[in-house]
Enzyme design. Sequence first.
Site, PDB file in Angstrom:
ATOM      1  CG  HIS A  89      -7.981  -2.994   9.653  1.00  8.54           C
ATOM      2  ND1 HIS A  89      -8.388  -2.861  10.746  1.00  8.54           N
ATOM      3  CD2 HIS A  89      -8.998  -3.267   8.851  1.00  8.54           C
ATOM      4  CE1 HIS A  89      -9.579  -2.977  10.909  1.00  8.54           C
ATOM      5  NE2 HIS A  89     -10.153  -3.123   9.591  1.00  8.54           N
ATOM      6  CG  ASP A  91     -12.348  -1.607   7.680  1.00 10.56           C
ATOM      7  OD1 ASP A  91     -13.046  -2.671   8.191  1.00 10.56           O
ATOM      8  OD2 ASP A  91     -11.674  -0.900   7.988  1.00 10.56           O
ATOM      9  CE1 TYR A 135     -11.253  16.848  -5.977  1.00 13.69           C
ATOM     10  CE2 TYR A 135     -12.177  19.042  -5.629  1.00 13.69           C
ATOM     11  CZ  TYR A 135     -11.815  17.957  -6.507  1.00 13.69           C
ATOM     12  OH  TYR A 135     -12.264  18.155  -7.645  1.00 13.69           O
TER      13      TYR A 135
END
Length: 143
Positions: A22, A64, A113
């Site tokens: 998670h 989530d 990035y």
Amino acid sequence: MLRNIPPILSPDLLHSLRAMGHGDDIVIADANFPGTALSQRCHRLDGVSATDVLAAVLTVLPLDTFVADPALVMQVVEDADAVPPIVGAFKKIITATADTPASLAKLERFAFYERAKTAFAIVQTGETRLYGNIILKKGVIGT
């Protein structure tokens, strides 16, 4: 072979998706993305589009619900308000496939990035549409 698992999800990628916890991130990246340079766990799916990979991943990965932005795309360089066609396609897939639909937040290119460097894994696709990159945060499977 397994039932109800999209066949484009390779054994190694399925292992990563299952091993993620998670709050872990996974990046689905286009063919131009520096996936191997940014991650030791880079899965190659050359010849497969980022949209097909997103749809397949979302059949097994919950987003989530404890964070405001469980799905992030890369902001267009020098035009933060632009919405590339692939981003619209990502949104449609999330709305149709995710167990909990979410909006797409944007990250500036170099911030994207940096976030990708900390991801559990990167999936390098054969996507040729520009800005075909998305980060997903794994959620929990409720009872």
